[in-house]
Scaffold this motif. Sequence first.
Motif, PDB file in Angstrom:
ATOM      1  N   ARG A  61     -11.795  27.995 -43.080  1.00 27.91           N
ATOM      2  CA  ARG A  61     -11.429  28.375 -44.683  1.00 27.91           C
ATOM      3  C   ARG A  61     -12.073  29.530 -45.071  1.00 27.91           C
ATOM      4  N   ASP A 111      -7.803  31.841 -42.372  1.00 25.97           N
ATOM      5  CA  ASP A 111      -7.870  31.361 -43.702  1.00 25.97           C
ATOM      6  C   ASP A 111      -6.513  30.483 -42.839  1.00 25.97           C
ATOM      7  N   TYR A 146      -6.677  26.990 -42.124  1.00 21.73           N
ATOM      8  CA  TYR A 146      -6.772  25.039 -42.127  1.00 21.73           C
ATOM      9  C   TYR A 146      -5.825  25.195 -42.965  1.00 21.73           C
TER      10      TYR A 146
END
Length: 424
Positions: free
Chosen positions: A299, A313, A315
């Motif tokens: 994240r 990023d 996730y």
Amino acid sequence: MTIHELHKVFLESHSVSTDTRNITANCLFFALRGDNFNGNEYAKEAIKKGARYAVVDDPTYHSDGETILVTDTLKTLQELANFHRKYSSAKVIALTGSNGKTTTKELINAVLSVKYKTVATKGNLNNHIGVPLTLLNIKPDTQLAILEMGANHKLEIKFLCSLVEPDFGYITNFGKAHIEGFGSEEGVITGKSELYQFLLSNHKTVFFNGDDPIQREKLKDYPNKLGYSQDDPNLFKIKSLGAHPFVALESHGIKIQSSLIGNYNFTNCCVAILIGDYFKIPMVDIKIAVERYQPKNNRSQIIHKNDNQIILDAYNANPTSMKAALENFAAMEGENKTIFIGDMFELGDTAAKEHQYIADLAAASKFDTVYLIGENFFNTQSPLLKFKTFGDLSKHLKNRAPKGSNVLIKGSRGMALERILDLI
């Protein structure tokens, strides 16, 4: 066995497990069923590994002194969790929303744990199984519990609220997530707002973003609310100082420099500060807690590798969070900008339109190189580099991996785009 009697057994056990790979001594094992497995089959294994009892719902696997036979193990787990929640004196804060739930939960926990004994959802265990397991993690000395609640269809938040019975609630935002299950953006708003309905009907407290017009409208007649705002002088004042690339903000004369990338993380910080202030944590301690928080688990992580600065990023992704990530990356300083964006899932009939919109946005942003990965992006009408599978991308990058670049990697969990790190 009644839930009251089972709760006594639970209190004498050290923990609860639903997976024989995570059995600890004297735990209570719940034999849950899934589409491709029957937990009852693992009851004896759980006992051999040290479980105090295995809770089963198939008489075939019942053994006196080792198992507890119930009608439905999942329903029993949920009822036990609700019983324990009522048994505990802890106050519960419930979070839901389309984006930012897990980061917000982690920030709130970081702030509140400065002064209080807290329990928070581990990772994103925020569904009909994860929420009960979190409730059962509440200890005798727990003062505050922060629970993340996820949903991909209507009435799911309503059900989770019936288990959690929160004292406080917060909705991060309403975005284009899980459209396939909710049916439309309006369906998302209706579904997430089930948290508001529970809190209103039970005279509980709502925290809210006073600069979000949807939240303001939904809560205009709500009596028990506390909001933050950059503009409204009647609300808790927090000012954005931008994200270059990390979010910085100021409240009550104190500047806070976070380790979170992107303006989209500003509101996540805001509510943690608001809640910390509500629970009478000094602003200087809130500042320390927010500044110490480091993102993890794919994240908005910053990774340096082979002369590349990478924003990982990967996730999850939906049209709302993807747009925010692209706009933030475009606004960041730096040269040689390369982006890898992967398919967004659970968009139903809107998938083609939303993927085309994001492809067009990426093209218009004039990044140096853009890689579109996945079947949905492959089917867009776009001049950008497109790869139907991760394997196709891997072959292409073999002798073309970026070097000395600023890189953004963003996609839905099912795309597992963190694998790109091995390619660059």
